[in-house]
Design an enzyme around this catalytic site. Structure first.
Site, PDB file in Angstrom:
ATOM      1  CE  LYS A  98      -0.446   0.208   5.043  1.00 41.76           C
ATOM      2  NZ  LYS A  98      -1.358   0.310   6.187  1.00 41.76           N
TER       3      LYS A  98
ATOM      4  CE1 TYR B  12       8.797  32.658  -0.761  1.00 40.45           C
ATOM      5  CE2 TYR B  12       9.292  30.337  -0.402  1.00 40.45           C
ATOM      6  CZ  TYR B  12       8.908  31.367  -1.239  1.00 40.45           C
ATOM      7  OH  TYR B  12       8.636  31.114  -2.551  1.00 40.45           O
TER       8      TYR B  12
END
Length: 809
Positions: free
Chosen positions: A483, A707
């Site tokens: 999965k 940033y």
């Protein structure tokens, strides 16, 4: 199911010693390293590269109790519980048993042979048919004397049809394959010069391959090869070609500017034009073989054209790579015959990025005079700038071609002189047989990758699988979790490896993941976790088995299956023993079994639960409580159902810490991928996330990076920008010095915030250069601790846009 008594006759045993005539046999084994269901395996001691008789003791110690042998000197006293069948030829006995099993399959069997394209045609036909049929196909290239036998053993009436590939390299090999496959429908792809040294003439090779269709009712093939004159009397043919006599007439084939081809065909006064994403002759011929086969099987031309539009190239060994000095490298260094050379040269011709084209060609063994002339003709037709020859047998090309040639006696000599050869601004095709190791040349020519990649070591994954198997009893089945993109490591690439190593079950999170595995040839049973009603159709058409966790979903599935008139559809019951995520509670067993007993539409394959804290010793009592509660619940269900089911509760941590929880099957997850939360197992690292330095800046103290100016520099610093950000799965939580990467073996920290596609590292205290390789997670466990998570999250969050590179070693 077979018993030892029932196997006695088909394998033609000349002498036997049977301890238990009723011992059920489910598996055929020939490699003691890959035995999983020992108690019910029949071991064939094949004499191949290694003598299988020397591994009888190993197989016996793993629980195998039945052996087919040819040697008379076996000390049966040393194997008091073992049964033995003595035969003259062990491989022949295996083939006879496969033939016997094949006779019980009453659905259509399609047999494919030819010089090239067998595997592609098989894969494409399966892809085209499996939308509305359950198709069994021989796995990968299992087309040999052994491979075909092993393929046929897995035939069952669960399938609507079977497609079996047959390959030969020597005279008289096809008789054994035909006796096993016995195809109802035959497909002959083409005839070329593959294995030319095994046959004295082209006619002899055709005659040998045609033997596959000795008892076939119908044979499909391209008419241009003239196979009909070699077919047995009475064979019905179904052909395609450009003649009015062909059943399927091919009209215009036009190459389009976008790299696709437009093909016009006519069939029974119907005319259709369709487009496929190929322009090379081999792919187009394979497409037409598939089209003709589907027409023969009764599909309408319109329906087929719609299907063909979804075909895509299969992953083959020929690879296009970026080379040094602005070159393009076409790496086809695994085989070398005239047919594959022509295909590779066609691909080279398609490369328009460079005017210059160079062929690096190794010797070709087994070419007679006629084939030598064929090679000369092929090379004369190419617009090659030059040819570099490796080996000593192609010297005759010197005076036959008007193309500049360079000769080297060996690959080693070429490598030593590679720098003196000016290779730049050109497309280079490397074409050689395996024994010349032209991959060594490829490594020197291919440019270093400067992108973010996740390297996945499949041999390490295989090692980890063996480590976990080594601590499991031989009768315990193994379910593997694939999965979440196999914990970030890939999808069908990993599943293919698991299928090769014969795990018992795969588990995916969503039906779409299972459908993709089916489309890529995965035929293992696949359990789908927590499905909803919208995917019931996919479950049915792709033979996927759902986890059932609530009365709502169970009732909805039963209703769906009832409308479809399905019976005994396999399901997996989830019991909640303490996780309290999904599953039926123990006090709901009576209501559950009443519903199941009244629903012939479903059949319970397994019942399972999930251990909450199998890796935490503090909760050992709770784990014991879960195991006991689970066993009691399953006992109640089995008693009312009237049949046995497979039980499983142990996850990866349970495998390591709780042998009492092994039961019938265990579920292996994150440990397979090299992460042991308990750090008790000796595992190998499977994946490594890598990127490169894009730019390095010298910045003074007081400057800020990133940033919001969060990265404040307190000293003159060298800052490296690397090509990975949170869009690639590198969490923003690693910003501000939390994240740690490795460059040239030295660890460095992040600076400032993590950007979407990039982040910055402080490389002030080390030697680093632009384009240097960067290991993103030098220690996965440590990285997960730094942001208060677990390795699972780091792995599964690696974006699909990050290229996966697979390798062995």
């Amino acid at each position: 199911m077979y018993t030892l008594a029932s196997i006695l006759i088909p394998i033609h045993s000349k002498q036997h010693l049977i301890r238990d005539t009723e011992l059920p046999i489910y598996d055929l084994a020939y490699d003691s390293r890959k035995i999983r269901n020992a108690e019910h395996s029949l071991f064939f001691a094949l004499k191949n590269v290694r003598d299988g008789h020397t591994f009888i003791r190993d197989a016996y110690q793993k629980g195998v109790r039945a052996f087919v042998v040819s040697r008379e000197d076996i000390d049966v006293v040393s194997y008091p519980e073992a049964s033995f069948f003595w035969v003259d030829d062990v491989l022949a006995a295996l083939q006879k048993l496969a033939s016997y099993h094949r006779e019980k399959f009453n659905k259509p069997v399609i047999g494919i042979t030819g010089s090239n394209g067998k595997t592609i045609v098989k894969e494409w036909l399966t892809q085209l048919l499996q939308e509305d049929k359950k198709v069994y196909q021989s796995p990968k290239s299992y087309n040999s004397q052994l491979g075909v036998a092993l393929s046929l053993w897995d035939l069952s009436d669960d399938y609507d049809c079977a497609i079996i590939e047959a390959g030969i390299s020597l005279p008289d090999e096809m008789d054994q394959l035909e006796a096993m496959i016995r195809p109802d429908i035959g497909i002959m792809t083409n005839i070329g010069v593959a294995h030319a040294d095994g046959f004295t003439s082209k006619a002899l090779k055709i005659t040998e391959k045609i033997k596959l269709f000795k008892h076939a009712k119908d044979v499909i093939f391209p008419s241009r090869y003239g196979f009909e004159v070699y077919l047995p009397a009475g064979s019905r043919t179904f052909t395609f070609g450009e003649s009015d006599r062909d059943d399927v007439k091919i009209g215009r084939i036009e190459e389009r500017r976008d790299g696709s081809s437009s093909i016009q065909v006519s069939y029974r006064q119907e005319i259709a034009t369709f487009t496929v994403p190929f322009i090379d002759k081999a792919s187009i011929e394979n497409v037409l073989i598939c089209l003709t086969t589907l027409l023969f099987l009764g599909y309408s031309l319109d329906a087929i054209v719609h299907k063909l539009g979804r075909l895509r190239p299969l992953e083959m060994r020929l690879q296009l790579k970026t080379g040094r000095n602005n070159c393009s490298i076409i790496d086809d260094t695994y085989s070398n015959d005239l047919a594959s050379l022509q295909i590779a040269l066609d691909f080279l011709h398609q490369q328009q990025q460079h005017k210059k084209k160079t062929l690096i060609l190794s010797d070709m063994e087994g070419l007679n005079e006629k084939l030598q002339m064929k090679l000369i003709s092929i090379l004369r037709q190419q617009n090659l700038t030059r040819i570099i020859v490796v080996g000593k047998t192609l010297k005759y090309l010197q005076d036959k071609l008007q193309i500049p040639l360079l000769f080297f006696a060996s690959t080693e000599e070429l490598v030593r002189n590679l720098r003196e050869i000016s290779l730049e601004n050109e497309s280079i095709l490397l074409k050689g047989s395996r024994r010349y190791h032209l991959e060594d040349v490829s490594k020197l020519l291919v440019a270093k990758s400067h992108e973010t990649v996740l390297e996945i070591n499949l041999s390490a994954l295989e090692h980890n699988l063996k480590v976990y198997r080594s601590i499991l009893p031989s009768n315990v089945k193994l379910m593997v979790m694939v999965k979440a993109f196999s914990y970030g490591s890939g999808s069908y690439e990993v599943a293919n490896l698991l299928q090769f190593n014969k795990v018992d079950y795969l588990t995916v999170a969503f039906a779409d993941e299972g459908v993709e595995l089916r489309q890529h040839g995965i035929d293992l049973p696949i359990m789908v976790l927590s499905p909803d009603e919208q995917v019931f159709e996919s479950l049915l058409t792709s033979s996927l088995e759902p986890e059932i966790y609530s009365f709502r979903i169970l009732k909805a599935l039963i209703s769906f299956l009832r409308m479809r008139k399905e019976k005994a559809f396999p399901i997996h019951i989830k019991i909640d023993t303490g996780m309290h995520r999904l599953g039926f509670l123990p006090d709901e067993m009576e209501e559950l079994v009443t519903l199941l007993a009244a629903a012939p539409e479903v059949k319970v394959k397994t019942i399972f639960s999930h251990l909450v804290a199998a890796g935490n010793e503090q909760h050992a009592d709770f784990t014991k409580q879960q195991i006991a509660l689970f066993s009691a619940s399953v006992d109640r269900l089995e008693a009312r159902l009237g049949y046995k089911v497979v039980r499983h509760i142990a996850n990866t941590a349970g495998i390591v810490n709780w042998p009492s929880a092994y039961m019938d099957m265990v579920r292996l997850g994150i440990g397979l991928y090299g992460v042991d939360m308990d750090e008790k197992m000796v595992l190998e690292k499977v994946s490594e996330l890598k990127t490169t330095i894009t730019q390095i800046k010298e910045l003074p103290a007081g400057e800020t990076v990133g940033y919001d100016r969060k990265g404040v520099l307190h000293r003159p610093s060298r800052i490296a920008t690397v090509k990975i950000g949170y869009a690639d799965g590198y969490s923003r939580r690693f910003g501000g010095g939390v994240g740690e990467m490795s460059i040239n073996g030295q660890k460095v920290r992040t600076v400032g915030s993590i950007c979407m596609d990039m982040c910055m590292l402080d490389v002030t205290d080390m030697v680093a250069h632009e384009l240097d390789e960067v290991v993103v997670f030098p220690d996965l466990m440590e990285a997960s601790r730094r942001i208060d998570t677990i390795p699972y999250e780091l792995l599964v969050n690696i974006s699909a846009r990050v290229k996966r590179v697979y390798f062995y070693g």
